[in-house]
Design a protein around this motif. Sequence first.
Motif, PDB file in Angstrom:
ATOM      1  N   HIS A  68       7.918  -2.071  -8.233  1.00 31.84           N
ATOM      2  CA  HIS A  68       7.916  -0.675  -7.812  1.00 31.84           C
ATOM      3  C   HIS A  68       9.267  -0.395  -7.160  1.00 31.84           C
ATOM      4  CE1 HIS A  68       3.592  -1.582  -8.014  1.00 31.84           C
ATOM      5  NE2 HIS A  68       3.367  -0.277  -8.118  1.00 31.84           N
ATOM      6  N   GLN A  69      10.002   0.580  -7.669  1.00 38.23           N
ATOM      7  CA  GLN A  69      11.292   0.969  -7.098  1.00 38.23           C
ATOM      8  C   GLN A  69      11.197   2.387  -6.540  1.00 38.23           C
ATOM      9  OE1 GLN A  69      13.978   0.281 -10.541  1.00 38.23           O
ATOM     10  NE2 GLN A  69      15.049  -1.134  -9.183  1.00 38.23           N
ATOM     11  N   SER A  70      11.487   2.548  -5.252  1.00 38.53           N
ATOM     12  CA  SER A  70      11.538   3.862  -4.614  1.00 38.53           C
ATOM     13  C   SER A  70      12.991   4.334  -4.637  1.00 38.53           C
ATOM     14  CB  SER A  70      11.018   3.786  -3.177  1.00 38.53           C
ATOM     15  OG  SER A  70       9.675   3.339  -3.159  1.00 38.53           O
ATOM     16  N   SER A 116       8.081   0.783 -18.660  1.00 35.74           N
ATOM     17  CA  SER A 116       8.445   1.363 -17.366  1.00 35.74           C
ATOM     18  C   SER A 116       8.126   2.852 -17.398  1.00 35.74           C
ATOM     19  CB  SER A 116       9.939   1.179 -17.066  1.00 35.74           C
ATOM     20  OG  SER A 116      10.306  -0.182 -17.016  1.00 35.74           O
ATOM     21  N   LEU A 175       9.727   7.384  -8.151  1.00 34.60           N
ATOM     22  CA  LEU A 175       9.180   6.035  -8.201  1.00 34.60           C
ATOM     23  C   LEU A 175       9.354   5.552  -9.629  1.00 34.60           C
ATOM     24  CD1 LEU A 175       7.437   3.637  -7.070  1.00 34.60           C
ATOM     25  CD2 LEU A 175       5.435   4.910  -7.901  1.00 34.60           C
ATOM     26  N   LEU A 226       8.292   2.529 -12.019  1.00 39.94           N
ATOM     27  CA  LEU A 226       7.297   1.467 -12.090  1.00 39.94           C
ATOM     28  C   LEU A 226       7.567   0.638 -13.335  1.00 39.94           C
ATOM     29  CD1 LEU A 226       4.688   0.179 -11.077  1.00 39.94           C
ATOM     30  CD2 LEU A 226       3.412   2.040 -12.145  1.00 39.94           C
ATOM     31  N   GLU A 249      12.135  -1.763  -2.867  1.00 37.49           N
ATOM     32  CA  GLU A 249      11.620  -2.399  -4.073  1.00 37.49           C
ATOM     33  C   GLU A 249      10.463  -3.301  -3.675  1.00 37.49           C
ATOM     34  OE1 GLU A 249      15.123  -2.925  -7.269  1.00 37.49           O
ATOM     35  OE2 GLU A 249      15.369  -4.167  -5.488  1.00 37.49           O
ATOM     36  N   TYR A 261       0.693   4.799  -5.173  1.00 33.19           N
ATOM     37  CA  TYR A 261       1.017   3.379  -4.961  1.00 33.19           C
ATOM     38  C   TYR A 261       1.084   3.082  -3.467  1.00 33.19           C
ATOM     39  CZ  TYR A 261       4.566  -0.042  -3.605  1.00 33.19           C
ATOM     40  OH  TYR A 261       5.250  -1.019  -2.945  1.00 33.19           O
ATOM     41  N   THR A 284      -1.915   0.221  -7.465  1.00 32.85           N
ATOM     42  CA  THR A 284      -1.391   1.324  -8.250  1.00 32.85           C
ATOM     43  C   THR A 284      -2.565   2.061  -8.877  1.00 32.85           C
ATOM     44  OG1 THR A 284       0.595   0.029  -8.764  1.00 32.85           O
ATOM     45  CG2 THR A 284       0.188   1.995 -10.106  1.00 32.85           C
TER      46      THR A 284
END
Length: 281
Positions: free
Chosen positions: A24-26, A65, A78, A80, A110, A172, A229
């Motif tokens: 997970h990337q913010s 993704s 976000l 994913l 992350e 998430y 999630t």
Amino acid sequence: MTSRPLPHSSELPPASLEGWYVLHQSIELDWAGLKGADPAETRAALRSFAALAERWSGGSEPGWSGVYRVTGGGIDFLILHFRDTFDRLVEAVRELKLSAWGDHALVREEYLSVVELGLYSLTRELSGRIDPGDREAWDAALTDALAEERGKGYVRRRLEPRQPEHMPYVCYYPMDKRRNPGQNWYRLSLEERAELMAAHGRLGRRFAGRISQVISGSMGLDDWEWAVTLWAGDPLEFKAIISEMRYDAASADYAEFGPFLVGKRMPETEYETLLSSEATP
């Protein structure tokens, strides 16, 4: 010499199956940099974003993704990522950093985990037939049981999840089980943990068709123990299921929750209109 049998206590963890790796990337977008850049450069960055997202959305290789627009938390997106190997997850991150879009996508947080199916019921049933203290017999029986579970179609789908097309919204959050004196999940017996999780699962199944859930384990991979999630067709479904589950004993007595992010998946048509005042919200 035979090893001592393990008691039916916290010493016997639940067996589990692992599937795809998850990141997970913010993302915070450099809006000022994009708006202040040469228009041709900005268009190129947005096109690279669209091309990357389209390639990530799913192809011949296992995994995919998704990019989600987020409201709240000071986060714009976000991203994913699901991949079948850790190395391919690393490659997805590298692709983002090397793209023209990557110059404007500031990664604020992350979170690394792996899709996990916890098998409390199977572990409890197996421990009633096989002495866990007999390591050779236990390991052999457990290996056979896990192979049988992994061969089931619905199990494979849970370990390699896809977002339902009719559920564009995502929620998430990371979570732990409490380890407080007198309130320690890891000191409960296997029977107690299995009963609590069975009740928790029954409650969750009441939202079947309304919520699609992925649990990914992160012990030894990141700061929390699990990532949750959720996908839904309406963001109010997140409020409904989480509010109801807070009263369930497994959550009320033993769960600690991290920060929540909620967003909506971006269709391909939106990428190049991010800086337009007429962009779809």
